[in-house]
Scaffold this active site. Structure first.
Site, PDB file in Angstrom:
ATOM      1  N   ASP A  29       5.791   9.496   8.790  1.00  0.00           N
ATOM      2  CA  ASP A  29       6.461   8.529   7.920  1.00  0.00           C
ATOM      3  C   ASP A  29       7.976   8.710   7.937  1.00  0.00           C
ATOM      4  OD1 ASP A  29       6.612   6.475   6.058  1.00  0.00           O
ATOM      5  OD2 ASP A  29       4.980   7.293   4.849  1.00  0.00           O
ATOM      6  N   ASP A  67       3.376  -1.638   4.124  1.00  0.00           N
ATOM      7  CA  ASP A  67       2.815  -1.109   2.875  1.00  0.00           C
ATOM      8  C   ASP A  67       2.184  -2.227   2.059  1.00  0.00           C
ATOM      9  OD1 ASP A  67       3.323   1.531   3.229  1.00  0.00           O
ATOM     10  OD2 ASP A  67       5.156   1.592   2.035  1.00  0.00           O
TER      11      ASP A  67
HETATM   12  C1  GLA Z   1       5.136   5.289   2.687  1.00  0.00           C
HETATM   13  C2  GLA Z   1       3.962   4.852   3.526  1.00  0.00           C
HETATM   14  C3  GLA Z   1       2.714   4.824   2.679  1.00  0.00           C
HETATM   15  C4  GLA Z   1       2.467   6.197   2.103  1.00  0.00           C
HETATM   16  C5  GLA Z   1       3.690   6.656   1.326  1.00  0.00           C
HETATM   17  C6  GLA Z   1       3.548   8.103   0.914  1.00  0.00           C
HETATM   18  O1  GLA Z   1       5.474   4.327   1.759  1.00  0.00           O
HETATM   19  O2  GLA Z   1       4.200   3.612   4.122  1.00  0.00           O
HETATM   20  O3  GLA Z   1       1.601   4.407   3.434  1.00  0.00           O
HETATM   21  O4  GLA Z   1       2.182   7.089   3.151  1.00  0.00           O
HETATM   22  O5  GLA Z   1       4.877   6.533   2.080  1.00  0.00           O
HETATM   23  O6  GLA Z   1       4.650   8.555   0.237  1.00  0.00           O
END
Ligand code: GLA
Length: 738
Positions: free
Chosen positions: A486, A556
């Protein structure tokens, strides 16, 4: 037929061609490399594009080589179509390259020096790129331009693939002098289009609203499609397509261009005063300046250019094939990807062994193939204010350590995946307490926080190595099958204490090089791990990341209706095997919308599939549905992940969407239809399939009905049983009748 590159010595014309396209350039009487043509293949070129000179006011002329002789007033760099422009010598359009000398001058004047033709496609050092597996797949042309005053050479590299409608380009700057220069702008490619009506399609967006298709007419002025955030960003994807007004999904010319790069990018488009359009693509010149010492070189990222005269779907197919076959690497690039359950939306960081085990148990029961432990397993991370940079397990969250959960997952027959955010550092972390200078920052200034975290200075190799050492400690000890990588904020205070004041304009790019270095080392050391890119969802969805990681978390935003647009837009440039998509709970956490499990499934199953919810909270009837979804996906997974994806009906234009997956041999077809909002007097759209065999019949096993391929493509099918409900979907499978 091979990819051919010919050089006509007499006319000084280069002709790159394959069965689909031709690309033509000519060295002119002043030694400038003129662009002649990029488009559908022609057999031979006979002078039709010799640039007609004309004396025009306020456009400078190239001085004559003979002192005292009047220059040719009908020849101006301001107008001729060039392959790669310099700066300040009479071309007032956007410059392709700007080089600053010690004396402060920024003038650059490129003249042709020579060329070489190479079989195959050489690799770019330290940068992701498309590749060949054997030399007969492509041919490469290097054209060297030089500025004789600076003693700098620009090597323009063109590769043409034999059986793809693709040309790639990149540029290498070589300083042949002992002087130090500063590259203030170095494009990877430039195309000067002669007068024609052009429109540009781009993919702007935002966090939780990535890659929305926008199409606009190109008028006078300069358009900048760019990122200044240090990553390729949610906000503007490093891709555009240039099309004619009558180009549709299925017909017309399209020139697709994408940059294989994950940092600040710039696609600038400007229409000049006689309606010619210049496209410049490369690293963004925003806060960019690269110190090029005597005898040093600088390599730009690569640009991939696709040409078609068969519409946008065809352009996308060409990108999809190239990206998954000759950009993605490693053992997973053609492998069927496992169905995932991710605990993020189910627990966030509030989990313990009991909760995780119950998710794993339920996942095993319904047929899920991999459990991914998301954020919150390391340091003392209970919320997003701490622990990034401390990549060791949070002991009190696990009964038998992180290894215990990995083992439990494996015992249940699932693979085990883990989340990392390697580029970040929390203020509340051991790493920051020990090395506050590891965060990007400018002396005497406060550090800007974003999601309560700072960005590590990846321009410094020792910081990249610190993270590498931490990660391998975990990866060597615990059996991990998958990693979600990430990146949850953008860069600020971009300065590094390891570089001189004159080199601070290099930090954005050096950051990206540090990132590629780390990804490259890890991917090489752990070839069995399936890696997934992520950046707050789809904030770094680009071909650069794909070179290391075969899949990326698309957004997301897991709302089925929002995802119709996000996935449709993403498919313009990127293959389905690259796009992960999960079913989450309803009402959706990002939009608050209620949708059925059925439509959430149909949207998520149109990518690399998984779940991101608490299966324990679903009623038994829905658990049954989940089992059916998983069964269905496993059956058709290969077709979905590696078949041809065909966009049929756009959610950007209608209250509906349709797409299909068609196997390479055209024998298997999955048709997805979506109706968004219910209407009192609903229109009933017809879907006409594309890309089937017209003279074969196809059976729909679910109904035992038979349709001709020609019938499905011309007569088409009405969408649905018309229902009085919002958010309805249907999936139909057809196969060729033997
Ligand atoms: C990002 C990712 C999510 C999750 C969060 C965790 O937003 O896109 O899928 O993994 O971080 O903090």
């Amino acid at each position: 037929m091979a990819a051919e590159i010919t050089y006509d010595k007499q006319k000084q014309v280069f002709h790159l061609s394959n069965p689909f396209l031709s690309y033509l350039m000519q060295v002119d009487e002043h030694g400038l490399l003129q662009h002649l043509y990029f488009g559908k293949r022609i057999r031979n070129y006979h002078d039709g594009r010799s640039y007609p000179g004309r004396d025009r006011g306020f456009s400078g002329n190239v001085p004559s080589a003979n002192l005292g002789e009047q220059p040719d007033r009908t020849y101006s760099k301001d107008l001729i179509l060039q392959e790669y422009s310099g700066n300040q010598t009479g071309d007032y359009r956007e410059a392709g390259s700007i080089i600053r000398s010690d004396n402060g001058s920024v003038t650059v004047d490129w003249r042709y020096k020579g060329y070489e033709i190479i079989e195959g496609k050489p690799s770019l050092t330290k940068l992701p790129h498309s590749y060949v597996e054997s030399n007969d797949e492509a041919t490469t042309l290097n054209i060297t331009l030089e500025d004789t005053v600076l003693k700098v050479e620009a090597v323009l590299t063109y590769t043409i693939y034999a059986d793809r409608s693709v040309i790639t380009r990149s540029v290498k700057m070589i300083n042949k002098s002992s002087a130090t220069y500063y590259l203030e702008k170095i494009a990877s490619t430039q195309i000067d289009f002669p007068k024609q009506d052009l429109e540009v399609i781009s993919l702007p967006g935002a966090h939780v609203r990535e890659r929305q298709i926008e199409r606009q007419k190109i008028k006078h002025g300069t358009y900048r499609f760019e990122s200044r955030r240090g990553t390729s960003s949610h906000h503007m994807n490093p891709f555009i397509a240039l099309v004619h007004p009558d180009t549709t999904e299925h017909q017309g010319e399209a020139f697709g261009v994408q940059l294989v790069y994950s940092g600040n990018h710039l696609f600038s488009l400007s229409k000049d005063y006689i309606d010619q359009t210049r496209l410049i693509v490369g690293i963004n010149d925003y806060n960019f300046s690269w110190q090029l010492k005597g005898n040093a070189e600088f390599q730009t990222p690569e640009v991939i250019m696709v040409y078609t005269d068969n519409g946008l779907n065809d352009m996308s197919h060409t990108f999809h094939h190239l990206l998954r076959e000759r950009v993605a690497r490693g053992k997973h690039k053609f492998a069927e990807r496992p169905i995932v359950i991710n605990n993020w939306e189910a627990t966030f960081m509030d989990f313990d062994t009991k909760k995780l085990k119950s998710i794993i148990d339920k996942a095993a029961e319904v047929g899920v193939e991999m459990f991914v432990l998301d954020d919150g397993w390391f340091g003392h991370r209970d919320d997003d204010t701490s622990s990034l940079g401390d990549w060791y397990e949070y002991k009190s969250k696990f009964e038998n350590g992180l290894g215990g959960i990995a083992d439990y997952t494996h015992e249940k027959g699932l693979k085990f995946g883990l989340w990392f955010e390697p580029e970040m550092i929390s203020r509340d972390s051991d790493l920051f307490r020990q090395h506050p200078d590891f965060a990007l920052q400018v002396p005497n200034r406060e550090l800007t926080l974003s999601r309560s975290q700072y960005v590590l200075d990846f321009s410094r190799p020792e910081i990249v190595d610190t993270i590498y050492q931490q990660m391998i400690k975990i990866l060597d000890r615990i059996p991990i099958d998958y990693i979600k990588w990430d990146m949850n904020r953008h860069l600020t205070e971009v300065w590094s204490n390891a570089y001189s004041p004159a080199q601070q304009g290099e930090i954005y790019h050096r950051y990206v090089l540090g990132l590629y270095e780390l990804m490259g080392r890890l991917v090489e050391r752990y070839p069995n791990i399936l890696w997934e890119g992520c950046s707050g969802g789809g904030g770094r969805f680009d071909a650069g990341i794909l070179y290391y990681f075969p899949q990326t978390w698309t957004s997301d935003n897991t709302d089925a209706v929002a995802r119709l647009k996000i996935q449709y837009g993403t498919s313009l440039a990127y293959p389905i095997s690259n796009m992960t998509s999960h079913i989450s709970e309803s009402p959706n956490q990002q939009t608050g919308r209620n949708t059925s499990l059925a439509i959430r499934g149909d949207v998520a199953m149109s990518g690399v599939f998984g779940y991101e919810l608490n299966l324990d909270e679903l009623p038994e009837t829905e658990i049954e549905q989940v089992k059916q979804q998983i069964k269905f996906y496993k059956k058709h997974r290969k077709l979905i992940q590696y078949g041809n994806f065909v966009r049929l009906d756009s959610p950007f234009e209608h209250n509906s969407a349709s797409w299909a997956f068609i196997s390479e041999d055209q024998k298997h077809v999955l048709l997805f239809n979506f109706n968004i909002l219910s209407e009192a007097q609903p229109e009933i759209p017809i879907t006409k399939l594309k890309g089937l065999k017209p003279d074969k019949d196809y059976i729909e096993p679910a109904t035992s009905k038979v349709y001709g391929g020609d019938e499905l493509m011309n007569v088409g099918l009405y969408h649905f049983p018309v229902q009085q409900r919002d958010f309805v979907s249907s999936v139909r499978y057809f196969e060729e009748l033997q």
